[in-house]
Write a protein that holds these residues in place. Structure first.
Motif, mmCIF file in Angstrom:
data_model
loop_
_atom_site.group_PDB
_atom_site.id
_atom_site.type_symbol
_atom_site.label_atom_id
_atom_site.label_comp_id
_atom_site.label_asym_id
_atom_site.label_seq_id
_atom_site.Cartn_x
_atom_site.Cartn_y
_atom_site.Cartn_z
ATOM 1 N N MET A 93 33.286 22.964 -30.489
ATOM 2 C CA MET A 93 34.231 21.867 -30.729
ATOM 3 C C MET A 93 33.494 20.526 -30.780
ATOM 4 N N ALA A 94 32.504 20.332 -29.911
ATOM 5 C CA ALA A 94 31.721 19.085 -29.939
ATOM 6 C C ALA A 94 30.965 18.954 -31.255
ATOM 7 N N GLY A 95 30.348 20.028 -31.704
ATOM 8 C CA GLY A 95 29.641 19.995 -32.991
ATOM 9 C C GLY A 95 30.585 19.731 -34.144
ATOM 10 N N ALA A 96 31.763 20.346 -34.100
ATOM 11 C CA ALA A 96 32.752 20.131 -35.155
ATOM 12 C C ALA A 96 33.243 18.685 -35.157
ATOM 13 N N LEU A 97 33.399 18.106 -33.981
ATOM 14 C CA LEU A 97 33.847 16.713 -33.891
ATOM 15 C C LEU A 97 32.817 15.766 -34.489
ATOM 16 N N PHE A 98 31.545 15.952 -34.141
ATOM 17 C CA PHE A 98 30.500 15.102 -34.723
ATOM 18 C C PHE A 98 30.417 15.295 -36.231
ATOM 19 N N CYS A 99 30.591 16.506 -36.686
ATOM 20 C CA CYS A 99 30.545 16.778 -38.116
ATOM 21 C C CYS A 99 31.741 16.139 -38.827
ATOM 22 N N LEU A 100 32.889 16.120 -38.162
ATOM 23 C CA LEU A 100 34.068 15.478 -38.741
ATOM 24 C C LEU A 100 33.881 13.964 -38.827
ATOM 25 N N VAL A 101 33.272 13.374 -37.823
ATOM 26 C CA VAL A 101 32.957 11.943 -37.873
ATOM 27 C C VAL A 101 31.980 11.672 -39.014
ATOM 28 N N PHE A 102 31.018 12.548 -39.184
ATOM 29 C CA PHE A 102 30.065 12.465 -40.293
ATOM 30 C C PHE A 102 30.795 12.449 -41.638
ATOM 31 N N ALA A 103 31.744 13.372 -41.818
ATOM 32 C CA ALA A 103 32.495 13.445 -43.077
ATOM 33 C C ALA A 103 33.357 12.203 -43.270
ATOM 34 N N PHE A 104 33.939 11.684 -42.185
ATOM 35 C CA PHE A 104 34.771 10.489 -42.274
ATOM 36 C C PHE A 104 33.937 9.270 -42.670
ATOM 37 N N LEU A 105 32.757 9.112 -42.081
ATOM 38 C CA LEU A 105 31.902 7.975 -42.430
ATOM 39 C C LEU A 105 31.412 8.066 -43.871
ATOM 40 N N LEU A 106 31.159 9.265 -44.328
ATOM 41 C CA LEU A 106 30.790 9.430 -45.725
ATOM 42 C C LEU A 106 31.948 9.057 -46.643
ATOM 43 N N LEU A 107 33.144 9.401 -46.241
ATOM 44 C CA LEU A 107 34.320 9.008 -47.018
ATOM 45 C C LEU A 107 34.481 7.488 -47.027
ATOM 46 N N MET A 108 34.191 6.832 -45.903
ATOM 47 C CA MET A 108 34.253 5.362 -45.853
ATOM 48 C C MET A 108 33.198 4.753 -46.776
ATOM 49 N N THR A 109 32.028 5.358 -46.853
ATOM 50 C CA THR A 109 30.995 4.896 -47.774
ATOM 51 C C THR A 109 31.489 4.971 -49.209
ATOM 52 N N THR A 110 32.143 6.073 -49.537
ATOM 53 C CA THR A 110 32.671 6.259 -50.887
ATOM 54 C C THR A 110 33.747 5.229 -51.197
ATOM 55 N N LEU A 111 34.605 4.955 -50.232
ATOM 56 C CA LEU A 111 35.655 3.954 -50.449
ATOM 57 C C LEU A 111 35.076 2.558 -50.610
ATOM 58 N N ASN A 112 34.005 2.237 -49.887
ATOM 59 C CA ASN A 112 33.350 0.940 -50.073
ATOM 60 C C ASN A 112 32.724 0.823 -51.456
ATOM 61 N N LEU A 113 32.127 1.911 -51.935
ATOM 62 C CA LEU A 113 31.583 1.886 -53.290
ATOM 63 C C LEU A 113 32.695 1.747 -54.327
#
Length: 164
Positions: A93-113
């Motif tokens: 669950m901890a690994g999945a949570l960090f991976c989900l934060v990773f995916a969310f930050l990547l999505l924020m990068t895409t939205l900024n672009l």
């Protein structure tokens, strides 16, 4: 020591994880290095904005690649959690949570672009503002791309270390 058997859901999840990992890695490498990097001019937001407008199709393909990559990471999260949860549910669950934060930050990068693309594309539609003003507005969005990149790389390292 308890020996656990692998059930069919874990086998299927392992196949999905392997395939999605390969696909999303190819997509993100192509989107970052083959499509986005040639458009970015470090320290010159006006030239970057001109490149984005001149190669609109390539920039849209980059954004699409990042969105597909974010979705692929979520698929990978689910597959890896299915594989690892019988071993240690809390660590998975901890690994999945960090991976989900990773995916969310990547999505924020895409939205900024996407915001930078929208601001640079407004030059023709908004005659009230000069092109240099809109490019100056787009500059923070282009600059934060790299800030979010460093944050999602940190989360990527955290999700890879203990559990995944």
């Amino acid at each position: 020591m308890t020996i656990r058997t692998i059930d069919s859901s874990q086998r299927t999840a392992a196949k999905v994880a392997g395939l999605s990992c390969l696909i999303v890695m190819v997509i993100v490498v192509l989107a970052n290095y083959a499509l986005l990097n040639p458009l970015l001019v470090p320290g010159d937001p006006a030239a970057t904005a001109r490149n984005i407008l001149a190669h609109e199709g390539m920039f849209r393909l980059t954004l699409t690649g990042f969105l597909i990559y974010s979705a692929g990471v979520v698929v990978l999260i689910a597959a890896l959690y299915t594989i690892l949860s019988p071993i240690n549910r809390a660590l998975a669950m901890a690994g999945a949570l960090f991976c989900l934060v990773f995916a969310f930050l990547l999505l924020m990068t895409t939205l900024n672009l996407l915001k930078a693309f929208w601001l640079t594309g407004m030059v023709a539609s908004l005659c009230v503002f000069a092109a240099s003003r809109l490019q100056a507005c787009a500059r923070p969005s282009l600059a934060t791309h790299f800030d979010y990149s460093y944050r999602w790389l940190t989360c990527s390292a955290l999700h890879c270390s203990p559990s995944f």
